[in-house]
Design an enzyme around this catalytic site. Sequence first.
Site, PDB file in Angstrom:
ATOM      1  N   CYS A 122       8.557  18.861   0.905  1.00  0.00           N
ATOM      2  CA  CYS A 122       8.875  17.929  -0.187  1.00  0.00           C
ATOM      3  C   CYS A 122       9.986  18.448  -1.095  1.00  0.00           C
ATOM      4  O   CYS A 122      10.494  17.699  -1.936  1.00  0.00           O
ATOM      5  CB  CYS A 122       7.626  17.620  -1.000  1.00  0.00           C
ATOM      6  SG  CYS A 122       6.243  17.096   0.005  1.00  0.00           S
ATOM      7  N   HIS A 256      10.042  14.546  -7.294  1.00  0.00           N
ATOM      8  CA  HIS A 256       9.382  14.201  -6.026  1.00  0.00           C
ATOM      9  C   HIS A 256       8.187  13.306  -6.357  1.00  0.00           C
ATOM     10  O   HIS A 256       7.410  13.616  -7.268  1.00  0.00           O
ATOM     11  CB  HIS A 256       8.940  15.488  -5.314  1.00  0.00           C
ATOM     12  CG  HIS A 256       7.941  15.250  -4.236  1.00  0.00           C
ATOM     13  ND1 HIS A 256       8.095  14.259  -3.291  1.00  0.00           N
ATOM     14  CD2 HIS A 256       6.757  15.856  -3.946  1.00  0.00           C
ATOM     15  CE1 HIS A 256       7.050  14.266  -2.480  1.00  0.00           C
ATOM     16  NE2 HIS A 256       6.222  15.217  -2.858  1.00  0.00           N
ATOM     17  N   ASN A 287       3.812   8.674  -1.174  1.00  0.00           N
ATOM     18  CA  ASN A 287       4.461   9.987  -1.170  1.00  0.00           C
ATOM     19  C   ASN A 287       5.149  10.164   0.176  1.00  0.00           C
ATOM     20  O   ASN A 287       4.487  10.317   1.198  1.00  0.00           O
ATOM     21  CB  ASN A 287       3.392  11.058  -1.403  1.00  0.00           C
ATOM     22  CG  ASN A 287       3.921  12.482  -1.349  1.00  0.00           C
ATOM     23  OD1 ASN A 287       4.941  12.747  -0.718  1.00  0.00           O
ATOM     24  ND2 ASN A 287       3.224  13.401  -1.987  1.00  0.00           N
TER      25      ASN A 287
HETATM   26  O1  UT7 Z   1       3.843  16.070  -1.746  1.00  0.00           O
HETATM   27  C1  UT7 Z   1       3.530  17.418  -1.625  1.00  0.00           C
HETATM   28  C2  UT7 Z   1       2.783  17.930  -2.776  1.00  0.00           C
HETATM   29  N1  UT7 Z   1       1.525  17.246  -2.874  1.00  0.00           N
HETATM   30  C3  UT7 Z   1       0.988  16.995  -4.053  1.00  0.00           C
HETATM   31  O2  UT7 Z   1       1.597  17.292  -5.050  1.00  0.00           O
HETATM   32  C4  UT7 Z   1      -0.387  16.379  -4.111  1.00  0.00           C
HETATM   33  C5  UT7 Z   1      -1.252  17.134  -5.096  1.00  0.00           C
HETATM   34  N2  UT7 Z   1      -2.610  16.701  -5.152  1.00  0.00           N
HETATM   35  C6  UT7 Z   1      -3.004  15.476  -5.590  1.00  0.00           C
HETATM   36  O3  UT7 Z   1      -2.179  14.634  -5.856  1.00  0.00           O
HETATM   37  C7  UT7 Z   1      -4.468  15.213  -5.803  1.00  0.00           C
HETATM   38  O4  UT7 Z   1      -5.194  16.410  -5.633  1.00  0.00           O
HETATM   39  C8  UT7 Z   1      -5.070  14.100  -4.880  1.00  0.00           C
HETATM   40  C9  UT7 Z   1      -4.491  12.746  -5.283  1.00  0.00           C
HETATM   41  C10 UT7 Z   1      -4.729  14.405  -3.443  1.00  0.00           C
HETATM   42  C11 UT7 Z   1      -6.584  14.031  -5.058  1.00  0.00           C
HETATM   43  O5  UT7 Z   1      -6.899  13.739  -6.422  1.00  0.00           O
HETATM   44  P1  UT7 Z   1      -7.878  14.686  -7.246  1.00  0.00           P
HETATM   45  O6  UT7 Z   1      -7.976  14.105  -8.580  1.00  0.00           O
HETATM   46  O7  UT7 Z   1      -7.385  16.099  -7.123  1.00  0.00           O
HETATM   47  O8  UT7 Z   1      -9.243  14.486  -6.478  1.00  0.00           O
HETATM   48  P2  UT7 Z   1     -10.333  15.606  -6.166  1.00  0.00           P
HETATM   49  O9  UT7 Z   1     -10.075  16.188  -4.834  1.00  0.00           O
HETATM   50  O10 UT7 Z   1     -10.467  16.512  -7.342  1.00  0.00           O
HETATM   51  O11 UT7 Z   1     -11.655  14.736  -6.100  1.00  0.00           O
HETATM   52  C12 UT7 Z   1     -12.220  14.125  -7.276  1.00  0.00           C
HETATM   53  C13 UT7 Z   1     -13.384  13.281  -6.880  1.00  0.00           C
HETATM   54  C14 UT7 Z   1     -14.425  13.986  -6.030  1.00  0.00           C
HETATM   55  O12 UT7 Z   1     -15.691  13.434  -6.366  1.00  0.00           O
HETATM   56  P3  UT7 Z   1     -16.695  14.184  -7.364  1.00  0.00           P
HETATM   57  O13 UT7 Z   1     -16.932  15.534  -6.760  1.00  0.00           O
HETATM   58  O14 UT7 Z   1     -15.961  14.247  -8.680  1.00  0.00           O
HETATM   59  O15 UT7 Z   1     -17.890  13.283  -7.389  1.00  0.00           O
HETATM   60  C15 UT7 Z   1     -14.071  13.610  -4.613  1.00  0.00           C
HETATM   61  O16 UT7 Z   1     -15.178  13.632  -3.753  1.00  0.00           O
HETATM   62  O17 UT7 Z   1     -12.936  12.170  -6.076  1.00  0.00           O
HETATM   63  C16 UT7 Z   1     -13.579  12.199  -4.793  1.00  0.00           C
HETATM   64  N3  UT7 Z   1     -12.560  11.837  -3.823  1.00  0.00           N
HETATM   65  C17 UT7 Z   1     -12.316  10.568  -3.478  1.00  0.00           C
HETATM   66  N4  UT7 Z   1     -12.887   9.411  -3.864  1.00  0.00           N
HETATM   67  C18 UT7 Z   1     -12.387   8.272  -3.334  1.00  0.00           C
HETATM   68  C19 UT7 Z   1     -11.702  12.642  -3.160  1.00  0.00           C
HETATM   69  N5  UT7 Z   1     -10.886  11.922  -2.390  1.00  0.00           N
HETATM   70  C20 UT7 Z   1     -11.245  10.632  -2.563  1.00  0.00           C
HETATM   71  C21 UT7 Z   1     -10.765   9.426  -2.045  1.00  0.00           C
HETATM   72  N6  UT7 Z   1     -11.343   8.272  -2.451  1.00  0.00           N
HETATM   73  N7  UT7 Z   1      -9.736   9.377  -1.180  1.00  0.00           N
END
Ligand code: UT7
Length: 331
Positions: A122, A256, A287
């Site tokens: 990226c 990005h 993305n």
């Molecule tokens: O392009 C290259 C660089 N990439 C990036 O910069 C991406 C960086 N990361 C992110 O953008 C974020 O980490 C994501 C968008 C990928 C994920 O968002 P997050 O806020 O970090 O989610 P998380 O993994 O912390 O999960 C939060 C909650 C969890 O539930 P609990 O434990 O709070 O009950 C997950 O189980 O959301 C749940 N969860 C989902 N729920 C619905 C995780 N993935 C999903 C999903 N749909 N797809």
Amino acid sequence: MSTLKSPTTHSAAGLIGLGAYRPERVVTNDEVAARIDSSDEWIRERSGIIERRYAGADETAASMGAAAAARAIADAGLQPTDIDVVMVATFTHRFQTPSAAAEVSHLIGATNASAFDISAACAGFCYGLGIADSLIRSGTAKNIVLVGTEKLSDFLNPDDRGTAFIFADGAGAVVISATTTQGISPTVWGADGSAMDAIIMEPDSVQAGITHEPSHITMQGQRVFRWAVGSMGDVCKDALAQSGIQATDLVAFVPHQANLRITNAIVKHLDLPESVIVAKDIEYTGNTSAASIPLALDALRSSGQIKTGDPVLLVGFGAGLAYAAQVALTP
Ligand code: UT7
């Protein structure tokens, strides 16, 4: 001892053309969510994405990149034969070798060009701008086409909650040429290989045709999120300081398009004036890794929000963990 000749240098380099290619098929959050126990609401809230586009079966990273490159060359008022370097930033090209750039140069008829790929995920587009600036000012090149292109849909596991909703397909390109005034500021860049497992595509992806088990990109989302939010603001501040202009001189900030929450956190850290337009192309594009910055630039320019000569702050970051930032004047 002999002294060898060095190329005749150019005093300045800048962007003179811009082009984009967005594949036709729009993929909604509902369509993606059906496979991952998610929802339109969660995806919008956590990433900012409303919809994204996927390329067709007959399209590749190279074919989309060629479409964007041809548009950028036309926008620059040049012919493909005027191009002396084709650089492609991608990690979703079909082949380990030859490069996507070789294929792109053939597809667009850049018969006088050298061609090579940049592997910086990226961050690839901003890496490419830094390299292009140096190649031109050193006199090694005169007209470079730099492409960012990805067909990530081929490398996504549609059942992976951490990646299936975020990544998408598309291509963008710019032409960088010898100019009368400097249009690219010094590049601030780096990489931290100790975190190479944070975003990774296992090697059997390139053996997809052999194993019949195409591998997928995997990401430790929270880890990457924390790194980006914690350090890209300072990288942007450094790039701005090295550009010689102030935040108040910026017309737009085009990071990005990783996640709208990351963009918003960097904007807050930078304390950007309200007048600075912030690119939010992720909302309708997802993305697209190396393609996201030129796609976002194209969206801003074609909607009239930025115009030729406007200073824009760019920052790319991702797998590696690699990053690069600079200020550029809009082509
Ligand atoms: O392009 C290259 C660089 N990439 C990036 O910069 C991406 C960086 N990361 C992110 O953008 C974020 O980490 C994501 C968008 C990928 C994920 O968002 P997050 O806020 O970090 O989610 P998380 O993994 O912390 O999960 C939060 C909650 C969890 O539930 P609990 O434990 O709070 O009950 C997950 O189980 O959301 C749940 N969860 C989902 N729920 C619905 C995780 N993935 C999903 C999903 N749909 N797809």
